[in-house]
Design an enzyme around this catalytic site. Structure first.
Site, PDB file in Angstrom:
ATOM      1  N   CYS A  71      83.444  -9.108 -44.111  1.00  0.00           N
ATOM      2  CA  CYS A  71      82.241  -8.764 -44.879  1.00  0.00           C
ATOM      3  C   CYS A  71      82.198  -7.316 -45.342  1.00  0.00           C
ATOM      4  CB  CYS A  71      80.992  -9.108 -44.076  1.00  0.00           C
ATOM      5  SG  CYS A  71      80.684  -8.046 -42.629  1.00  0.00           S
ATOM      6  N   HIS A 110      76.940  -7.476 -39.953  1.00  0.00           N
ATOM      7  CA  HIS A 110      77.216  -8.108 -41.241  1.00  0.00           C
ATOM      8  C   HIS A 110      76.609  -7.280 -42.370  1.00  0.00           C
ATOM      9  CE1 HIS A 110      78.154 -11.166 -44.148  1.00  0.00           C
ATOM     10  NE2 HIS A 110      76.894 -11.211 -44.541  1.00  0.00           N
ATOM     11  N   ASP A 125      76.152 -11.842 -51.539  1.00  0.00           N
ATOM     12  CA  ASP A 125      76.905 -11.777 -50.279  1.00  0.00           C
ATOM     13  C   ASP A 125      78.195 -12.569 -50.442  1.00  0.00           C
ATOM     14  OD1 ASP A 125      77.909 -11.689 -47.758  1.00  0.00           O
ATOM     15  OD2 ASP A 125      76.166 -12.583 -46.769  1.00  0.00           O
TER      16      ASP A 125
END
Length: 273
Positions: A71, A110, A125
């Protein structure tokens, strides 16, 4: 547009051909192309190699090197690309809830992105692995929002938001976050933890995911899974190093690192059932 980021190289890497503009169509189109071309993968921490988050390092690895990342890398690169086009981007940090109770207290590990466009807030995302967001969501609670694959929705509890995805008819929590901006050091610390802590699953498991236009591909150690909407998951166990390498290169589109340790780690993966 910024001269500090090689936007043309990035667009070639993800196969995005329209001229980018600062609009919702471009934002969504870039996200779909990004998750299809750049796999989520943890080869660096799994092999004991560092994970670097500077934009230069991300360009070298993900754009020029034919690799993917997790991420902090994926959304870091996506943020740099969006900013180079002219989008207003703020990074956010979240507590992962995937496969955990919604009230679980987890570390902030994250990254996701908030984009302000014509006075409206959106979320992107491209770095949530097996359920990467193929599109963008309005920052609005309690509405089902379609994407190229599953629908998503946001719930709001005071200052906190929860991201949920609809998986086979069930709404499952992905992570919890708020809208406070965070300095780069917060992401550096979280990245160090997930890439080096002996209990981190990124250190202990081989995890690779890619979100194509009609399916999601996942590899956890030797188990390779293909998920299509409305169908049962297709699973098979990859028995040999050759099989593992072939799937990593052909299904996940990875240019594998030239590391002697890679084949040894692949060979040592547990056989499973």
């Amino acid at each position: 547009m910024s001269d500090d980021f090689d936007l043309n190289a990035y667009l070639r890497r993800i196969g995005y051909h329209p001229t980018p503009a600062v609009d919702v169509q471009t934002l969504r189109g870039l996200a779909v192309a990004h998750v299809a071309a750049l796999p989520f993968e943890n080869l660096n921490p799994w092999l004991g190699m560092p994970v670097l988050l500077s934009v230069d390092a991300l360009e070298r690895k993900l754009v020029q090197g034919g690799r993917g990342g997790y991420c902090f890398e994926q959304n870091g690169l996506f943020a740099a690309a969006l900013r180079a086009i002219g989008f207003e981007v703020q990074t956010l940090i979240a507590r992962v809830l995937w496969n955990r109770p919604e009230d679980a207290i987890t570390a902030q590990t994250h990254m996701l992105l908030q984009i302000t466009l014509d006075g409206e807030s959106w979320l992107a995302d491209v770095g949530f692995g097996a359920l990467a967001l193929a599109g963008a969501l309005r920052l609005q609670p309690d509405i089902e929002q379609p994407t190229a694959l599953e629908p998503f929705r946001l719930l709001q509890h005071g200052d906190e938001w929860v991201m949920q995805g609809c998986v086979r008819g069930a709404w499952l929590p992905l992570y919890r976050f708020d809208l406070r901006p965070h300095p780069p050091i917060d992401y550096e610390v979280a990245n160090h933890y997930v890439s080096t802590h002996p209990q981190s699953h990124f250190v202990n498991l081989l995890i690779v995911d890619r979100t194509a236009s009609d399916r999601r591909l996942s590899l956890c150690d030797r188990e390779f899974t293909v998920r299509r909407l409305g169908a049962e998951p297709e699973r098979r166990t990859l028995r040999s190093v050759a099989e593992l390498r072939h799937v990593l290169e052909s299904e996940f589109l990875l240019r594998l690192p030239d590391e002697d340790a890679l084949d040894r780690r692949l060979e040592a993966l547990p056989e499973g059932d």
